[in-house]
Each structure stands twice: as C-alpha cells, then as structure tokens.
Design a protein around this motif. Structure first.
Motif, PDB file in Angstrom:
ATOM      1  N   GLU A 103       0.919  -1.080   0.274  1.00 42.01           N
ATOM      2  CA  GLU A 103      -0.341  -0.209   0.027  1.00 42.01           C
ATOM      3  C   GLU A 103       0.924   1.549  -0.012  1.00 42.01           C
ATOM      4  O   GLU A 103       1.660   0.908   0.107  1.00 42.01           O
ATOM      5  N   ALA A 104       0.520   2.030  -1.307  1.00 44.11           N
ATOM      6  CA  ALA A 104       0.937   3.293  -1.434  1.00 44.11           C
ATOM      7  C   ALA A 104       0.078   4.763  -1.129  1.00 44.11           C
ATOM      8  O   ALA A 104      -1.020   4.162  -1.467  1.00 44.11           O
ATOM      9  N   ARG A 105       1.182   5.656  -1.258  1.00 43.93           N
ATOM     10  CA  ARG A 105       0.036   6.752  -1.297  1.00 43.93           C
ATOM     11  C   ARG A 105       0.976   7.684  -2.425  1.00 43.93           C
ATOM     12  O   ARG A 105       2.258   8.055  -2.490  1.00 43.93           O
ATOM     13  N   VAL A 106      -0.354   8.566  -3.744  1.00 43.96           N
ATOM     14  CA  VAL A 106       0.338   9.595  -4.344  1.00 43.96           C
ATOM     15  C   VAL A 106      -0.433  10.296  -4.491  1.00 43.96           C
ATOM     16  O   VAL A 106      -0.921  11.011  -3.570  1.00 43.96           O
ATOM     17  N   THR A 107       0.113  12.029  -4.042  1.00 43.02           N
ATOM     18  CA  THR A 107      -0.458  13.121  -4.178  1.00 43.02           C
ATOM     19  C   THR A 107      -0.829  13.527  -5.551  1.00 43.02           C
ATOM     20  O   THR A 107      -0.335  13.547  -6.511  1.00 43.02           O
ATOM     21  N   SER A 108      -2.120  13.929  -5.658  1.00 44.92           N
ATOM     22  CA  SER A 108      -2.641  14.356  -6.841  1.00 44.92           C
ATOM     23  C   SER A 108      -2.771  16.176  -6.975  1.00 44.92           C
ATOM     24  O   SER A 108      -2.014  16.758  -6.569  1.00 44.92           O
ATOM     25  N   THR A 139      -4.780  16.053  -2.088  1.00 40.61           N
ATOM     26  CA  THR A 139      -5.408  15.425  -1.804  1.00 40.61           C
ATOM     27  C   THR A 139      -4.675  13.748  -2.866  1.00 40.61           C
ATOM     28  O   THR A 139      -4.211  13.673  -3.204  1.00 40.61           O
ATOM     29  N   GLU A 140      -4.477  13.413  -0.955  1.00 47.72           N
ATOM     30  CA  GLU A 140      -4.076  12.377  -1.206  1.00 47.72           C
ATOM     31  C   GLU A 140      -4.718  10.780  -2.142  1.00 47.72           C
ATOM     32  O   GLU A 140      -5.953  10.609  -1.153  1.00 47.72           O
ATOM     33  N   ILE A 141      -3.928  10.426  -3.125  1.00 47.45           N
ATOM     34  CA  ILE A 141      -4.939   8.709  -3.288  1.00 47.45           C
ATOM     35  C   ILE A 141      -3.913   7.481  -2.994  1.00 47.45           C
ATOM     36  O   ILE A 141      -2.837   7.090  -3.526  1.00 47.45           O
ATOM     37  N   ALA A 142      -4.527   6.457  -2.485  1.00 48.88           N
ATOM     38  CA  ALA A 142      -4.021   5.435  -1.733  1.00 48.88           C
ATOM     39  C   ALA A 142      -4.125   4.272  -2.482  1.00 48.88           C
ATOM     40  O   ALA A 142      -4.969   4.788  -3.433  1.00 48.88           O
ATOM     41  N   PHE A 143      -3.760   3.500  -2.788  1.00 49.77           N
ATOM     42  CA  PHE A 143      -3.580   1.963  -4.076  1.00 49.77           C
ATOM     43  C   PHE A 143      -2.324   1.264  -3.072  1.00 49.77           C
ATOM     44  O   PHE A 143      -1.596   1.300  -2.704  1.00 49.77           O
ATOM     45  N   GLU A 144      -3.085  -0.372  -3.316  1.00 52.77           N
ATOM     46  CA  GLU A 144      -2.314  -0.794  -3.703  1.00 52.77           C
ATOM     47  C   GLU A 144      -1.300  -1.219  -4.677  1.00 52.77           C
ATOM     48  O   GLU A 144      -2.039  -1.502  -6.491  1.00 52.77           O
ATOM     49  N   GLN A 145       0.113  -1.718  -4.804  1.00 46.22           N
ATOM     50  CA  GLN A 145       0.314  -1.849  -6.424  1.00 46.22           C
ATOM     51  C   GLN A 145       1.200  -3.508  -5.813  1.00 46.22           C
ATOM     52  O   GLN A 145       2.088  -4.049  -4.440  1.00 46.22           O
ATOM     53  N   SER A 146       0.969  -4.610  -7.389  1.00 49.03           N
ATOM     54  CA  SER A 146       1.104  -5.939  -6.846  1.00 49.03           C
ATOM     55  C   SER A 146       1.493  -5.603  -8.195  1.00 49.03           C
ATOM     56  O   SER A 146       1.295  -5.541  -9.436  1.00 49.03           O
ATOM     57  N   GLY A 147       2.311  -7.208  -8.244  1.00 55.31           N
ATOM     58  CA  GLY A 147       2.845  -7.879  -9.592  1.00 55.31           C
ATOM     59  C   GLY A 147       4.302  -6.986  -9.888  1.00 55.31           C
ATOM     60  O   GLY A 147       4.291  -5.781  -9.852  1.00 55.31           O
ATOM     61  N   ARG A 148       4.314  -7.352 -11.577  1.00 50.27           N
ATOM     62  CA  ARG A 148       5.138  -6.795 -12.308  1.00 50.27           C
ATOM     63  C   ARG A 148       5.457  -6.246 -13.726  1.00 50.27           C
ATOM     64  O   ARG A 148       4.515  -7.568 -14.082  1.00 50.27           O
ATOM     65  N   GLY A 149       6.093  -5.750 -14.162  1.00 53.66           N
ATOM     66  CA  GLY A 149       5.778  -5.998 -16.513  1.00 53.66           C
ATOM     67  C   GLY A 149       4.588  -4.619 -16.577  1.00 53.66           C
ATOM     68  O   GLY A 149       4.684  -3.409 -15.187  1.00 53.66           O
ATOM     69  N   PRO A 150       4.109  -4.782 -17.722  1.00 52.10           N
ATOM     70  CA  PRO A 150       4.011  -3.260 -17.584  1.00 52.10           C
ATOM     71  C   PRO A 150       2.685  -2.460 -16.982  1.00 52.10           C
ATOM     72  O   PRO A 150       1.982  -3.853 -15.953  1.00 52.10           O
ATOM     73  N   ALA A 151       2.411  -1.556 -17.309  1.00 53.97           N
ATOM     74  CA  ALA A 151       1.840  -1.422 -15.857  1.00 53.97           C
ATOM     75  C   ALA A 151       0.084  -0.943 -16.194  1.00 53.97           C
ATOM     76  O   ALA A 151      -0.023  -0.660 -17.506  1.00 53.97           O
ATOM     77  N   VAL A 152      -0.605  -1.036 -15.063  1.00 47.60           N
ATOM     78  CA  VAL A 152      -2.035  -1.370 -15.468  1.00 47.60           C
ATOM     79  C   VAL A 152      -2.520  -1.216 -14.097  1.00 47.60           C
ATOM     80  O   VAL A 152      -2.230  -1.210 -13.585  1.00 47.60           O
ATOM     81  N   VAL A 153      -3.664   0.049 -14.273  1.00 43.35           N
ATOM     82  CA  VAL A 153      -4.370   1.223 -13.377  1.00 43.35           C
ATOM     83  C   VAL A 153      -6.101   0.043 -13.143  1.00 43.35           C
ATOM     84  O   VAL A 153      -6.749   0.356 -14.820  1.00 43.35           O
ATOM     85  N   LEU A 154      -6.524   0.008 -12.572  1.00 42.57           N
ATOM     86  CA  LEU A 154      -7.777  -0.449 -11.742  1.00 42.57           C
ATOM     87  C   LEU A 154      -8.318   1.165 -11.648  1.00 42.57           C
ATOM     88  O   LEU A 154      -8.407   1.089 -10.686  1.00 42.57           O
ATOM     89  N   GLY A 182     -11.988  10.379  -2.052  1.00 38.81           N
ATOM     90  CA  GLY A 182     -13.144   9.792  -1.202  1.00 38.81           C
ATOM     91  C   GLY A 182     -14.435   8.855  -0.567  1.00 38.81           C
ATOM     92  O   GLY A 182     -14.830   8.305  -0.137  1.00 38.81           O
ATOM     93  N   ARG A 183     -12.849   7.382  -1.120  1.00 39.70           N
ATOM     94  CA  ARG A 183     -13.301   6.023  -0.958  1.00 39.70           C
ATOM     95  C   ARG A 183     -12.298   5.236   0.413  1.00 39.70           C
ATOM     96  O   ARG A 183     -10.825   5.832  -0.283  1.00 39.70           O
ATOM     97  N   GLY A 184     -12.552   4.537   0.476  1.00 43.05           N
ATOM     98  CA  GLY A 184     -11.411   3.586   1.369  1.00 43.05           C
ATOM     99  C   GLY A 184     -10.272   4.914   1.577  1.00 43.05           C
ATOM    100  O   GLY A 184     -10.965   5.256   2.823  1.00 43.05           O
ATOM    101  N   ALA A 185      -9.134   5.134   1.847  1.00 46.11           N
ATOM    102  CA  ALA A 185      -8.005   5.110   2.143  1.00 46.11           C
ATOM    103  C   ALA A 185      -7.813   6.484   2.078  1.00 46.11           C
ATOM    104  O   ALA A 185      -6.824   7.524   1.987  1.00 46.11           O
ATOM    105  N   SER A 186      -8.375   7.172   0.829  1.00 49.81           N
ATOM    106  CA  SER A 186      -7.962   7.917  -0.501  1.00 49.81           C
ATOM    107  C   SER A 186      -8.334   9.001   0.138  1.00 49.81           C
ATOM    108  O   SER A 186      -9.523   8.719   0.835  1.00 49.81           O
ATOM    109  N   GLY A 187      -8.114  10.735   0.537  1.00 43.76           N
ATOM    110  CA  GLY A 187      -8.318  11.407   0.589  1.00 43.76           C
ATOM    111  C   GLY A 187      -9.619  11.941  -0.175  1.00 43.76           C
ATOM    112  O   GLY A 187      -9.932  11.847  -1.315  1.00 43.76           O
TER     113      GLY A 187
END
Length: 278
Positions: free
Chosen positions: A12-17, A21-36, A67-72
């Motif tokens: 779990e990590a965060r980026v700042t928009s 606003t801080e946006i929380a996400f989970e990163q897994s796997g490796r290879g080309p990037a995919v955002v859900l 506004g959802r989960g762990a995001s600001g």
C-alpha cells in the motif's frame, strides 16, 4: 511472469494528486503497468481478486478513488480532479499505463484518455451510456434526489435509491443486502461519492447518440466488454463507443452480467490480459 510471492505481495502506498489530495493504492506484480478504475459504490476491495489475476502478468495499481477507502478528498469536486488522480498514478508507474474501468469507472477511464493522460490501452466493462431513445436511463432529477438525501444524512436511502432507480436492482435484493451489515455499512460509507459518478457520466445517459467531439482525444486501442446476460442497452452503448473510436472493438462474454468484475473476475481477466498484451 511474476513468482507466486510477487503476485501475492501488495504494497500500500499513496500519491499526491494535483490539488494536494492523497490517493491510496495497492501495487502488485511486475511488468507493463495497469491501473484499475472502480465503478460507483466501489473501492479497491471490489477489484482485489481481479488485481491478483492481472498481477501475474502486469504491474497492477488498484486504487481507492477520491473520497473512498483510504484516499483523501477535497472540499469541491469535478471530474477533472479524478482525471488528475489517474495522471498521478500513471506518473508513479513510469509515465504510461493501460487502464481498466468498469461501469462509470469505464467512463472515467475514457475521460482520462480523452484529456491526454498517457494511456497505452483501454479496456472497459459495460460503460453505462444510454444512447437510444427508449432505453432505461436514470431519473432526470437523479443528481438532485441524491444530493437531497445526502444533505439530510440519509446515506442508506441514497444507496437504495441509486441501486433501484439507476442500477435496476429489485427492491427485495436491496432488502437482503441490508441484512448483511458489513456490506451495507461499506456501501453507505461510499454514498457520499455518488454525486461524483453522476458528474462523471454527465449528459451521456439521456438516450441520445454519443458526441464524437467529446471523445476525440481517445486515440489508443480500446476494447469494450459486455456481458451476455446484461440488458441490451449495454450492448448498444458498447457499439456506440466502437463507432466513434477508430481503434475500438467490442466483445460479449457469455454468462456474465453487470456485476461480473466482482462476481466473476476469472472470466473477465483473460480478455483483459490478452488485449493489454497486444
């Protein structure tokens, strides 16, 4: 291909928009990037299983929309802020990524690509455009109804209204969902973001053809997926997308309905993997 340990590791990590606003996400796997990109009344827990399947082939960013989960969140909202959130996540993974979005999240992914976010490919599950007169769309005063319920603190009623009047869920199904406290509590926590999804959809659910000008910035390979058990309005919406985007195609998946991203991720993942691998 990632090892079993790499597939299961979710950091779990965060980026700042752009607006702070801080946006929380989970990163897994490796290879080309995919955002859900999640749908209405959903956070990243809804796509955990799908993320695990995709992480066998890609670096997967499974994030909580603002506004959802762990995001600001911020004091004011516009779809552009959510596009900036996606841009920040794409920048985090190296500057380009493919996007997978479902329902209104599919429309948000489309808007991100149209706005110039560096998107490699788009996979969309049942964007809920209403493009034909006579197809069931949401009530004309949906935004006002939801806003009024939220202002009165009636978050549970707002969820019920959205599920029955927009998603077409039978009232008895909502009744039984209310008997599952953990699920219903999470849904009511997400109710305050319903106006966000309504804003993302804009005027695209009025039973009119899509405006090609609005989406002309989408210049990447795009696959629109629909479930064979879903209402035919979703099929018409998918075909409308392929008509206005020169690099778009459409696949119908047997046996699936609008809830397939959560309920049947193993049937959706192969289509996404095959398409994103090119």
């Amino acid at each position: 291909m990632a090892t079993a340990r790499e597939q299961s590791a979710r950091a779990e990590a965060r980026v700042t928009s752009a607006d702070g606003t801080e946006i929380a996400f989970e990163q897994s796997g490796r290879g080309p990037a995919v955002v859900l990109v999640a749908s209405a009344l959903a956070d990243r827990t809804d796509t955990t299983k799908l993320a695990a399947l995709l992480a066998q082939h890609f670096t997967v960013i499974n994030y909580d929309r603002r506004g959802r989960g762990a995001s600001g969140d911020a004091n004011s909202y516009a779809p552009d802020r959510e596009i900036e959130d996606i841009a920040a996540l794409v920048e985090h993974v190296g500057g380009s990524a493919s996007l997978f979005g479902s329902s209104s999240g599919a429309v948000l992914a489309l808007r991100a690509a149209a706005a110039g976010v560096n998107v490699d490919r788009l996979a969309l599950y049942e964007p809920p455009f209403v493009v034909a007169e006579g197809d069931d769309g949401p009530p004309k005063d949906l935004a006002q109804q939801i806003t009024a319920l939220l202002a009165e603190g009636r978050h549970s009623d707002a969820v019920k209204y959205f599920m029955t009047r927009v998603q077409g869920m039978p009232g008895i199904a909502v009744f039984f969902m209310k008997l599952m406290p953990k699920i219903w509590t999470n849904l009511t926590k997400l109710a305050s973001t319903l106006p966000y999804d309504i804003a993302v959809m804009g005027d695209t659910q009025q039973g009119k053809p899509l405006e090609a000008e609005e989406w002309k910035g989408v210049a990447v390979p795009t696959r629109v997926l629909t479930g064979a058990k879903s209402p035919t309005a979703f099929q018409r919406a998918a075909l409308a997308v392929t008509e206005i985007l020169s690099q778009a195609d459409h696949r119908t998946l047997p046996g699936l309905n609008h809830g397939a991203v959560v309920m049947a991720p193993k049937k959706i993942a192969p289509q996404i993997i095959e398409f994103f691998k090119g």
